[in-house]
Design an enzyme around this catalytic site. Structure first.
Site, PDB file in Angstrom:
ATOM      1  N   GLY A   1       0.838  -1.208   0.000  1.00 16.38           N
ATOM      2  CA  GLY A   1       0.000   0.000   0.000  1.00 16.38           C
ATOM      3  C   GLY A   1       0.861   1.241   0.000  1.00 16.38           C
ATOM      4  O   GLY A   1       2.067   1.169  -0.254  1.00 16.38           O
ATOM      5  N   ASN A   2       0.262   2.376   0.262  1.00 21.59           N
ATOM      6  CA  ASN A   2       1.046   3.596   0.417  1.00 21.59           C
ATOM      7  C   ASN A   2       0.391   4.484   1.471  1.00 21.59           C
ATOM      8  O   ASN A   2      -0.672   4.147   1.989  1.00 21.59           O
ATOM      9  CB  ASN A   2       1.203   4.321  -0.930  1.00 21.59           C
ATOM     10  CG  ASN A   2      -0.129   4.755  -1.503  1.00 21.59           C
ATOM     11  OD1 ASN A   2      -0.814   5.590  -0.931  1.00 21.59           O
ATOM     12  ND2 ASN A   2      -0.506   4.181  -2.635  1.00 21.59           N
ATOM     13  N   ARG A   3       1.029   5.592   1.783  1.00 19.12           N
ATOM     14  CA  ARG A   3       0.620   6.382   2.953  1.00 19.12           C
ATOM     15  C   ARG A   3      -0.507   7.369   2.684  1.00 19.12           C
ATOM     16  O   ARG A   3      -0.862   8.152   3.562  1.00 19.12           O
ATOM     17  CB  ARG A   3       1.829   7.131   3.511  1.00 19.12           C
ATOM     18  CG  ARG A   3       2.805   6.216   4.216  1.00 19.12           C
ATOM     19  CD  ARG A   3       4.017   6.993   4.659  1.00 19.12           C
ATOM     20  NE  ARG A   3       3.668   8.188   5.404  1.00 19.12           N
ATOM     21  CZ  ARG A   3       4.489   9.228   5.567  1.00 19.12           C
ATOM     22  NH1 ARG A   3       5.678   9.210   5.029  1.00 19.12           N
ATOM     23  NH2 ARG A   3       4.098  10.278   6.260  1.00 19.12           N
TER      24      ARG A   3
END
Ligand code: CTP
Length: 402
Positions: A217-219
């Site tokens: 995923g990412n932030r």
């Protein structure tokens, strides 16, 4: 950091007699917290639901209920107090407004302190009606609200849901956040200039599953995309949000489609774009996904040393853009402007919003942002650090001028 728009603003809060009147205390607290100076005017029937003492304590100002002083000895001496109060206000906010008060204002009545102040108003007036479903859906109420809207009052429509009577339907008083968002928007000088526009916005990260438990995923939090959705809706647009996993929420009138992966987002965008005029791709779409998703949880004994990845489809680059206004975002850490301009060209966009991770209090997870908007012509507009809601409104202004 830019000052909160509500800070130092003079607001007359009108409270009328319905059960939602108790919620005006929460609204008042929020306005005060954000630095507004609030003076409350109540209708006599509002005092059946909440006391003037509650609202004067919270506002730290006297509350006006009576049009005339109860006796000569209590006369304040301010004979034109209603005019003074109307002229004092930067904004008049009637929340909640009963169908009775709505009808009176729509017909120019000035028979109590609140309707009198409204009649004398020079400031914008926001009305948030609340009533039981049949009262709210009554044709007379609808016509009165339409009339007020056409006269320049900003109406916050009541929401759908469970009502005090136990009935379900339209009539619920909106959440405090939505009302303060409208106040901020009006005090910033915006109006319903996106009426008739259909805007599709993507928000949040995408999650690319490795196995049933893990993902890449990412932030991204989704805050920028949801701020855009809220601002666009309040300015009159019909809004659809396609969101990756995010805890952010929009208003109930914003259509929300939840997706998980880049593939799911691509499918949803392709389908929904046909029904919309504008696409704003604020989502942080993953560029890579595991080449294959393992059906069972990977075990430690498997001694995994690498995960094979494949590239996801670039949604923005691949969608059909004819007749649509398409806006992308660019998240960069180096050569920001040059890279963003390259993306604008290669993805054939009308506009790109550059986010630099070098900027403090900007980007992922923050409520504030600092961006540069780059137009197709190459013109770059720098927007200083401010709330994502304010940035969203400025991006929407530029969309109106592509
Ligand atoms: N985007 C997209 N589909 C992808 C990846 C990105 O539609 N698979 C969109 C994003 O929503 C954003 C824009 O493309 O509006 C730019 O995203 P960004 O991550 O900054 O750039 P990339 O094109 O992914 O390039 P890189 O990560 O190499 O900078």
């Amino acid at each position: 950091m830019a000052r909160d728009v509500l800070n130092g603003k003079k607001i007359v809060l009108g409270v009328t007699g319905c059960i939602a009147a108790y919620k005006s205390a929460y609204l008042l607290r929020e306005l005060k917290k954000r630095g507004a100076d609030v003076k409350v005017v109540m209708t006599p029937s509002a005092t059946e639901f909440i006391t003037p003492l509650t609202l004067s304590s919270l506002s730290q100002n006297p509350v006006v209920v009576n049009l005339f002083p109860p006796s000569q000895s209590e006369d304040t001496g301010l004979t034109t107090w209603h005019i003074d109060l109307a002229l004092w206000a930067d904004l008049i906010l009637i929340a909640p407004a009963t169908v009775n008060t709505v009808a009176k204002i729509a017909h120019g009545f000035a028979d109590n302190a609140l309707t009198t102040v409204v009649t004398a108003a020079r400031s914008p007036v926001i009305i948030a009606p609340a009533a039981d479903v049949d009262m709210y859906e009554n044709q007379l109420t609808k016509e009165n609200l339409q009339k007020l809207e056409s006269l320049g009052f900003y109406i916050i429509p009541a929401e759908e849901g469970e009502l005090a009577s136990g009935l379900k339907g339209k009539g619920r008083f909106p959440e405090t956040d939505k009302i303060t968002d409208v106040a901020e928007m009006i005090l910033s000088g915006y109006k319903k200039d996106l009426t008739g526009k259909k805007i599709l916005i993507t928000a949040g990260p995408t999650y690319e599953d490795i196995d049933p438990v893990r993902f890449i995923g990412n932030r991204s939090s989704g805050k920028m995309g949801f701020a855009l959705a809220k601002a666009a809706y309040l300015r009159g647009a019909e809004v659809t949000v396609i969101s990756g996993p995010s805890s952010e929420t929009a208003y109930q009138e914003v259509k929300r489609i939840d997706v998980r992966s880049a593939d799911e987002m691509k499918k949803a965008v392709t389908k929904e774009l046909k029904k919309n005029d504008v696409l704003i791709m604020a989502a942080a779409v993953a560029d890579y996904k595991p080449a294959r998703k393992v059906a069972k949880k990977l075990k430690k004994e498997q001694k995994l040393s690498e995960i094979k990845l494949s590239v996801t489809d670039d949604i923005l680059a691949s969608i059909k853009k004819e007749g649509k206004t398409v806006v992308g975002f660019a998240l960069e850490t180096d050569n920001e402007l040059a890279n963003a301009k390259k993306k604008l060209k290669s993805k054939n966009l009308d506009m790109i919003v550059l986010n630099s991770l070098k900027d403090k209090r900007s980007g992922f997870e923050f409520d504030t942002n600092k961006v540069t908007v780059i137009k197709r012509s190459g013109r770059a507009i720098k927007l200083p650090l401010q709330s994502k809601f304010q940035i969203a409104n400025k991006i929407l202004n530029e969309i109106l001028n592509v």
